[in-house]
Design an enzyme around this catalytic site. Structure first.
Site, PDB file in Angstrom:
ATOM      1  N   ILE A 294       0.844  -1.191   0.000  1.00  0.00           N
ATOM      2  CA  ILE A 294       0.000   0.000   0.000  1.00  0.00           C
ATOM      3  C   ILE A 294       0.884   1.248   0.000  1.00  0.00           C
ATOM      4  O   ILE A 294       2.117   1.166   0.086  1.00  0.00           O
ATOM      5  CB  ILE A 294      -0.966   0.026   1.205  1.00  0.00           C
ATOM      6  CG1 ILE A 294      -0.190   0.099   2.528  1.00  0.00           C
ATOM      7  CG2 ILE A 294      -1.915  -1.148   1.174  1.00  0.00           C
ATOM      8  CD1 ILE A 294      -1.073   0.345   3.742  1.00  0.00           C
ATOM      9  N   ASP A 295       0.239   2.382  -0.079  1.00  0.00           N
ATOM     10  CA  ASP A 295       0.881   3.697  -0.144  1.00  0.00           C
ATOM     11  C   ASP A 295       1.915   3.893   0.964  1.00  0.00           C
ATOM     12  O   ASP A 295       1.620   3.703   2.149  1.00  0.00           O
ATOM     13  CB  ASP A 295      -0.222   4.757  -0.014  1.00  0.00           C
ATOM     14  CG  ASP A 295       0.233   6.137  -0.435  1.00  0.00           C
ATOM     15  OD1 ASP A 295       1.341   6.540  -0.056  1.00  0.00           O
ATOM     16  OD2 ASP A 295      -0.546   6.820  -1.126  1.00  0.00           O
ATOM     17  N   GLY A 296       3.126   4.283   0.571  1.00  0.00           N
ATOM     18  CA  GLY A 296       4.176   4.529   1.558  1.00  0.00           C
ATOM     19  C   GLY A 296       3.908   5.722   2.444  1.00  0.00           C
ATOM     20  O   GLY A 296       4.601   5.933   3.447  1.00  0.00           O
ATOM     21  N   GLY A 297       2.885   6.502   2.118  1.00  0.00           N
ATOM     22  CA  GLY A 297       2.558   7.659   2.928  1.00  0.00           C
ATOM     23  C   GLY A 297       2.112   7.333   4.336  1.00  0.00           C
ATOM     24  O   GLY A 297       2.132   8.206   5.210  1.00  0.00           O
TER      25      GLY A 297
END
Length: 338
Positions: free
Chosen positions: A189-192
């Protein structure tokens, strides 16, 4: 021999990635060089990861396939396609409550169009792109250097871009086969969720290999500082569904602001390092990650243009420094471990 290691870091932020793309277009015009020649390491998260890959994907002539201005067009032309929700999906997802807000078909088609068959190891400059593995519960870093050294960690660029931008509640997770196996996957998933501003991840890699006399120049580009308040009278009655999307913006913004503070304190100590951060404040109404409407894109463009005007002197400084350091071309020594 002492050297200056040049690092570019680009935050996540969905459609707001048009802001750093416009700033980078201005830098390319002023230096008359592609971004890939100006930096030794480019780190990106989510939309910043897409930009990092887009700026370093090779064209047929061995030079960067896209300039920054062409990636600005990605947001303008492909944003509505990426953030498109057909009626059938809106009904089935109950407005994004029962499953992800957008089907993955749109973003995957766009990424395949832009990156074609390019692979991570082919990046013209070292890149570091963040993601998070949800089955193994661990941060996952796509590194072009590691991809060159170990083919098991070399992935198609479009899949890397898809993984880093798989924002929870917006897109479903991305599954990438492990070592080409059909029955084993990285589920990403998104590294954010842990590094929406990847500056410290990049610094950790560079500092691990830097010599005592080496200097580091960092340009960190934000996608907009959130200012919309979450009012107590609203939030106090939110349950799981009510918090689902707001908490994501809180996490993304909170970790980005924290890293900005850490990087500034670490690099601005008078020991020769340079740290530049370019960021704009977002008014309520244009801070959504997925508003790809023409009006919002125009507002974001105007914000970027105002930032460029307001930071004229700082842009001159960094462009002068980058131009002076661009020759001879150097590649940084960064560790290849995950």
């Amino acid at each position: 021999m002492a050297r200056t290691i040049r690092v570019l870091s680009i935050d996540g932020g969905g459609i707001r990635g048009i802001i750093p793309a416009l700033v980078l277009g201005e830098i390319e015009r002023r230096t008359e060089r592609p971004v890939a020649e100006l930096f030794d390491l480019i780190a990106g998260t989510s939309t910043g990861g897409i930009l990092a890959l887009g700026l370093t994907v090779p064209g047929p002539d061995g030079k960067p396939k896209y300039c920054a201005d062409e990636l600005v067009q990605l947001y303008k032309e492909e944003g509505p396609r990426i953030f498109h929700r057909p009626t059938w999906h809106r009904i089935r997802s109950v407005g994004g409550v029962a499953e992800e807000k957008y089907p993955s078909k749109g973003i995957e088609e766009v990424l395949q169009k832009y990156f074609d068959k390019a692979r991570l190891k082919e990046a013209l400059t070292d890149v570091l792109v963040t993601s998070y593995e949800i089955e193994r519960r661990t941060p996952f870093f796509f590194r072009s250097r590691r991809a060159r050294e170990n083919r098991d960690y070399d992935f198609p660029m479009w899949q890397v871009a898809r993984a880093t931008s798989a924002a929870p509640t917006y897109f479903e997770p991305c599954r990438i086969p492990v070592n080409g196996k059909k029955d084993d996957f990285w589920t990403l998933i998104d590294g954010g969720v842990f590094a929406n501003n990847p500056t410290m991840c990049a610094l950790a890699d560079v500092l691990a290999e830097a010599g005592p006399d080496d200097r580091i120049l960092v340009l960190s580009l934000g996608t907009g500082e959130l200012t919309r308040p979450l009012w107590y009278d609203d939030a106090k009655d939110w349950g799981l569904a009510g918090w689902a999307r707001p908490i994501l913006s809180v996490v993304f913004h909170g970790v980005a602001e924290t890293v900005e503070y850490q990087a500034e304190k670490l690099l601005e100590r008078g020991d020769g390092h340079k740290y530049y951060r370019f960021q704009v404040r977002l008014d309520e109404g244009n801070d959504d990650m997925d508003d790809a409407g023409a009006t919002n894109l125009r507002v974001l463009q105007l914000l970027a243009e105002a930032l460029i005007r307001d930071e004229e002197r700082e842009l001159d400084k960094i462009c002068t420094a980058l131009t002076a350091l661009a020759e001879p071309r150097r590649r940084p020594m960064v560790p290849s471990g995950q």
